[in-house]
Design an enzyme around this catalytic site. Structure first.
Site, short mmCIF file in Angstrom:
data_model
loop_
_atom_site.label_atom_id
_atom_site.label_comp_id
_atom_site.label_asym_id
_atom_site.label_seq_id
_atom_site.Cartn_x
_atom_site.Cartn_y
_atom_site.Cartn_z
CE LYS A 1 -4.40 -1.48 0.45
NZ LYS A 1 -5.60 -0.95 -0.23
CB SER B 1 -9.88 -2.03 8.33
OG SER B 1 -9.56 -2.69 7.12
#
Lengths: 311, 311
Positions: free
Chosen positions: B51, B76
């Protein structure tokens, strides 16, 4: 005497059987010690450990007639898998003598490649005696775990790969058990990167190498009471002679920090490593003032952990 | 429309912040499926997940005036850590909205880089509402987790690294959650390796991407009941449009095999990976007749496992 050429030949010989493993940096260790750490990931070998290098360099020098008689060794761990794997590749039989109390994962893995496993009493005498008896009876060729020049030259190839990528390292650090890896590493550095200091790391509870290095006389017994199961053995004769004149120092790891560091390392690096692999890290942490600003490679030796018997 | 140039620029932009992670082969998978598998190890990014690529490509395109207002996002998991890490590097503040029931390790890691964590109810509405309110009040810039062209272009850089090393791949396979990685990968392949088929892998219990791809219409709700916590979200609008016309197929993973495969993978590869990462492997195992003789890269997305709450 292992020459420059022996090491170069070993590098060519094992290529294709041992993998050129990646050198991976890690922000956590860099920040912790204010230096640049590169992890040489030998757990990504097919057998999950560096030992394939020495076993390959040995087995590939046998004559066809010798090979056809099969291979035998004694080992509590990764060398067993290495010999078993070499026999599998070369389509000959292997008999491995392993102490009854070995890590179950390592027994299972050695069996996976088709070796016959003979369990013995958990003493070094029983191991050697059993393996010698098998060699004598069956004619199988013994591949010693570390105390042989071919094995040392094979293990030196991990450092050769490191040096080929980085010729400006301040330190290369390896764990010290039987001494094959540390001896091989020290020769690679001496011949191909003479400004790089080679350091061995040992558990305080199995410090025969440290004592030998300090007194210049090999210690042949050790009451090894360490969780680092790969480092319980004493340093071999051939490795000791090489280590004594080629390494810079031996650093000790406090026993009670090894397990804690193993889990910390798993968490921070996402790599599964054996307790033996974190011995250098624990030892480095105790010497962190020496690491500041340095560029350091650490050889991560293996990842054959028994998940059903975690420490 | 994300162009060839956008992807090339993203690759230059993120370099130095995201790591060029290693591609590691694995004998176990090769033997299991009679093919060549290369694992693109994104768990070795500083934040332990891919990410960082999208977050870096986004943050580095902000104007200084925008950046100075700080960053906000809702996540999350791994995107939280990515934004937190970017804010740390760029010396600005970050506020991360995370559902109360998030993986504790991911909360801890997001905090580690200095972000302020705001916990919210574990619904997507609560997440978005809370993050939007913070953005409005504080002026912080929102970095969306996947539904943005800059994020997709950032995630495409993992496949760019794979293709630079291997231009003869039959398949590249990635997990499918929000779709940023799969969309980016499909564009990299389309522009730079058009003979490589890109496959998405989804858990059967969160198969909104599969249903949308089959019907050509995006599914916007899913009752995700999968252990693969990174893949519980539905596919975003922008990723869906890209995926629909650029991927070859979506393969499903049987839910009850994910955890078993995770431990099997840990054991065989010595890599710690999240349940989401083994979704491609479970899906591949079910399609193994298609893999025979092929050369395949699998993107391993992250390794942020909470050891205190293992499945």
């Amino acid at each position: 005497m292992i020459s420059k050429l022996d090491i170069q030949q070993a590098s060519s010989r094992v290529r294709g059987i041992s993998v050129k493993t990646p050198l991976i940096g890690n922000t956590f260790l860099n920040d912790l010690w204010d230096c640049e750490v590169l992890l040489k990931c030998e757990q990504f070998q097919s057998i999950g450990a560096f030992k394939i290098r020495g076993a390959a360099n040995f087995a590939l020098q046998l004559k066809p007639e010798e090979l056809s008689r099969g291979l035998v060794t004694h080992s509590s761990g990764n060398h067993a898998q290495a010999v078993s794997y070499m026999a599998y590749i070369m389509k000959v039989k292997a008999v491995i003598v392993m102490p009854k109390n070995s890590n179950q994962q390592k027994i299972k893995n050695a069996r996976k490649w088709g070796a016959e496993i003979v369990l013995c009493e958990p003493t070094i005498e029983s191991r050697i005696e059993t393996a010698n008896a098998i060699a004598k009876e069956s004619g199988c060729i013994m591949i010693p775990p570390f105390d042989h020049e071919w094995i040392v030259a094979g293990q030196s190839t991990a450092a050769m790969e490191i040096i080929a990528e980085h010729n400006d390292l301040d330190y290369i650090i390896t764990p010290l058990g039987g001494g094959g890896l540390l001896a091989g590493t020290s020769l690679s550095a001496r011949y191909f990167s003479p400004n790089t200091k080679v350091i061995g790391a040992e558990p305080e509870e199995a410090a025969d190498g440290y004592e030998g290095f300090s007194s210049d006389e090999r210690v042949t017994t050790v009451n090894a009471n360490t969780v680092a199961d790969g480092l319980r053995t004493t340093v071999g004769e051939i490795p000791f002679e090489i280590i004594k004149s080629n390494i810079h120092d031996i650093w000790l790891a406090q026993e009670d920090q090894i397990v804690e560091w193993m889990y910390r390392f798993w968490n921070e690096t996402k790599m599964i490593v054996e307790p033996s692999c974190v011995v250098p890290l624990v030892a480095m942490h105790a010497q962190k003032e020496k690491l500041k600003g340095k560029k350091i490679a650490v050889i991560i030796t293996g990842g054959n952990v028994d998940f059903n018997a975690l420490p």
